[in-house]
Design a protein around this motif. Structure first.
Motif, short mmCIF file in Angstrom:
data_model
loop_
_atom_site.label_atom_id
_atom_site.label_comp_id
_atom_site.label_asym_id
_atom_site.label_seq_id
_atom_site.Cartn_x
_atom_site.Cartn_y
_atom_site.Cartn_z
N ASP A 62 -11.98 -7.49 -0.74
CA ASP A 62 -12.18 -6.84 -2.04
C ASP A 62 -11.63 -5.41 -2.06
O ASP A 62 -11.53 -4.82 -3.14
CB ASP A 62 -13.67 -6.80 -2.40
CG ASP A 62 -14.24 -8.18 -2.60
OD1 ASP A 62 -13.63 -8.98 -3.33
OD2 ASP A 62 -15.33 -8.46 -2.04
N ASP A 63 -11.33 -4.84 -0.91
CA ASP A 63 -10.74 -3.50 -0.79
C ASP A 63 -11.44 -2.47 -1.68
O ASP A 63 -10.80 -1.76 -2.47
CB ASP A 63 -9.25 -3.55 -1.12
CG ASP A 63 -8.54 -2.25 -0.72
OD1 ASP A 63 -8.90 -1.69 0.32
OD2 ASP A 63 -7.65 -1.81 -1.48
N GLY A 64 -12.75 -2.41 -1.56
CA GLY A 64 -13.48 -1.37 -2.28
C GLY A 64 -14.05 -1.78 -3.62
O GLY A 64 -14.90 -1.07 -4.17
N GLU A 65 -13.61 -2.89 -4.17
CA GLU A 65 -14.23 -3.40 -5.39
C GLU A 65 -15.60 -3.98 -5.04
O GLU A 65 -15.85 -4.32 -3.88
CB GLU A 65 -13.36 -4.48 -6.03
CG GLU A 65 -12.01 -4.00 -6.56
CD GLU A 65 -12.12 -3.24 -7.88
OE1 GLU A 65 -13.19 -2.66 -8.17
OE2 GLU A 65 -11.11 -3.21 -8.62
N TYR A 102 -8.95 -10.20 -11.78
CA TYR A 102 -8.30 -10.51 -10.50
C TYR A 102 -7.88 -11.98 -10.41
O TYR A 102 -6.76 -12.30 -9.99
CB TYR A 102 -9.20 -10.13 -9.33
CG TYR A 102 -9.17 -8.66 -9.02
CD1 TYR A 102 -8.08 -8.10 -8.35
CD2 TYR A 102 -10.21 -7.81 -9.40
CE1 TYR A 102 -8.03 -6.74 -8.07
CE2 TYR A 102 -10.16 -6.44 -9.12
CZ TYR A 102 -9.07 -5.92 -8.46
OH TYR A 102 -9.01 -4.57 -8.18
N ARG A 154 0.84 -1.20 0.00
CA ARG A 154 0.00 0.00 0.00
C ARG A 154 0.87 1.25 0.00
O ARG A 154 0.58 2.24 -0.70
CB ARG A 154 -0.91 0.01 1.22
CG ARG A 154 -2.09 -0.94 1.14
CD ARG A 154 -3.00 -0.76 2.35
NE ARG A 154 -4.11 -1.69 2.32
CZ ARG A 154 -5.22 -1.51 1.63
NH1 ARG A 154 -5.36 -0.42 0.89
NH2 ARG A 154 -6.18 -2.42 1.65
N ARG A 213 -5.69 2.49 -6.76
CA ARG A 213 -7.02 2.62 -6.16
C ARG A 213 -7.37 1.45 -5.25
O ARG A 213 -8.05 1.63 -4.24
CB ARG A 213 -8.07 2.75 -7.27
CG ARG A 213 -9.50 2.84 -6.75
CD ARG A 213 -10.50 3.16 -7.84
NE ARG A 213 -10.34 4.53 -8.35
CZ ARG A 213 -11.21 5.10 -9.18
NH1 ARG A 213 -12.28 4.44 -9.60
NH2 ARG A 213 -11.01 6.34 -9.60
N HIS A 214 -6.92 0.23 -5.59
CA HIS A 214 -7.32 -0.96 -4.83
C HIS A 214 -6.10 -1.86 -4.58
O HIS A 214 -5.21 -1.96 -5.43
CB HIS A 214 -8.37 -1.77 -5.58
CG HIS A 214 -9.60 -1.00 -5.95
ND1 HIS A 214 -10.59 -0.68 -5.05
CD2 HIS A 214 -9.98 -0.45 -7.14
CE1 HIS A 214 -11.54 0.01 -5.67
NE2 HIS A 214 -11.19 0.17 -6.93
N HIS A 215 -6.11 -2.50 -3.41
CA HIS A 215 -5.12 -3.52 -3.07
C HIS A 215 -5.90 -4.72 -2.52
O HIS A 215 -6.12 -4.83 -1.32
CB HIS A 215 -4.12 -3.01 -2.03
CG HIS A 215 -3.40 -1.76 -2.45
ND1 HIS A 215 -2.25 -1.79 -3.20
CD2 HIS A 215 -3.68 -0.46 -2.22
CE1 HIS A 215 -1.84 -0.54 -3.42
NE2 HIS A 215 -2.69 0.27 -2.84
N CYS A 216 -6.33 -5.59 -3.41
CA CYS A 216 -7.17 -6.72 -3.02
C CYS A 216 -6.30 -7.90 -2.58
O CYS A 216 -5.22 -8.13 -3.13
CB CYS A 216 -8.08 -7.11 -4.18
SG CYS A 216 -9.12 -5.73 -4.72
N THR A 268 -2.83 -5.29 -6.95
CA THR A 268 -2.96 -3.84 -6.91
C THR A 268 -3.51 -3.36 -8.25
O THR A 268 -3.01 -3.75 -9.31
CB THR A 268 -1.59 -3.20 -6.64
OG1 THR A 268 -1.12 -3.63 -5.35
CG2 THR A 268 -1.67 -1.69 -6.67
#
Length: 229
Positions: free
Chosen positions: A77-80, A123, A51, A58-61, A106
């Motif tokens: 899902d870190d925001g997805e 993903y 991070r 925007r995302h780090h799943c 990422t």
């Protein structure tokens, strides 16, 4: 040439080192980072480091599998949209029977919406491609349940007996470990349980009945898988 022990079908595999793979889908970048870890805390450290390193993404799943038998499994899902990132990544690790690994994908958004199906494919595909890269690089470790065996040999005979054991190990899915030197040379092997009787017979023949293997505990051992091309 020495061959690696065959993988235990009841045990998952793991990785020896970090593997990465980048995928671009409609201008969105997906960077998969797979790293070997042993605890949730180590996995958290990896995620925090990524991070910080990729602060502009925007995302780090995340998908995490831990334990000899892959008993600990987590994802985010870190925001997805729910179910489009972490779970598909985790399913790839499960399907490929991979443990003691944290997978972080990422994403840098490219301005085009991919939809739920597109996100799942991106993903999961990123993690699958990273695992294929691990195969190509030869950093996949197969796990085996092997038994510790020790053999005390006079120093004068140590070189000859060790050469015999290395040849024996290459043909019986065993692993020769480092020799310890004291009043005698202590040769050490890791042997499949099914090969113990054969080892006793073969060592007895080499030493004229004077050499007796000392059988110890069983343990799980990571052995590097042969590189694929």
């Amino acid at each position: 040439m020495t061959t690696a022990p065959a993988p235990d079908p009841d045990l998952p595999c793991t990785l020896a080192e970090v593997v990465t793979h980048e995928l671009v889908v409609k201008r969105s970048r997906f960077l998969a980072h797979l790293e070997p870890v042993r605890t949730p805390e180590e996995a958290d450290d990896v995620v925090a480091r990524l991070r910080k390193q990729h602060w502009d993404a925007r995302h780090h799943c995340v998908a995490l599998v831990l334990g000899t038998d892959a008993g600990v499994q987590r994802s985010t899902d870190d925001g997805e949209p729910s179910g489009t990132a972490g779970v598909p990544m985790l399913e790839v690790l499960r399907h490929r029977r991979t443990t003691d690994v944290v997978a972080v994908v990422t994403r840098w958004f490219g301005g085009v919406l991919l939809g739920a199906g597109g996100l799942v494919r991106a993903y999961s595909g990123s993690v699958a491609a990273a695992l294929e890269e691990a195969e190509r690089q030869g950093v996949v470790l197969d796990r085996r349940r092997l038994v510790e065996v020790a053999l005390d040999v006079p120093h004068a005979d140590a070189g000859r007996v060790e050469n015999v054991l290395r040849d024996w190990a290459a043909h019986h899915d065993a692993v020769v470990e480092d020799t310890h030197y004291g009043s005698s040379a202590r040769l050490r092997l890791l042997v499949p349980p099914s090969a113990l009787d054969r080892l006793r017979d073969d060592v007895g023949a080499v030493g004229g009945g004077a050499l007796r293997p000392e059988v110890g505990a069983q343990r799980v051992v990571d052995v590097r898988r042969s590189r694929t091309r």
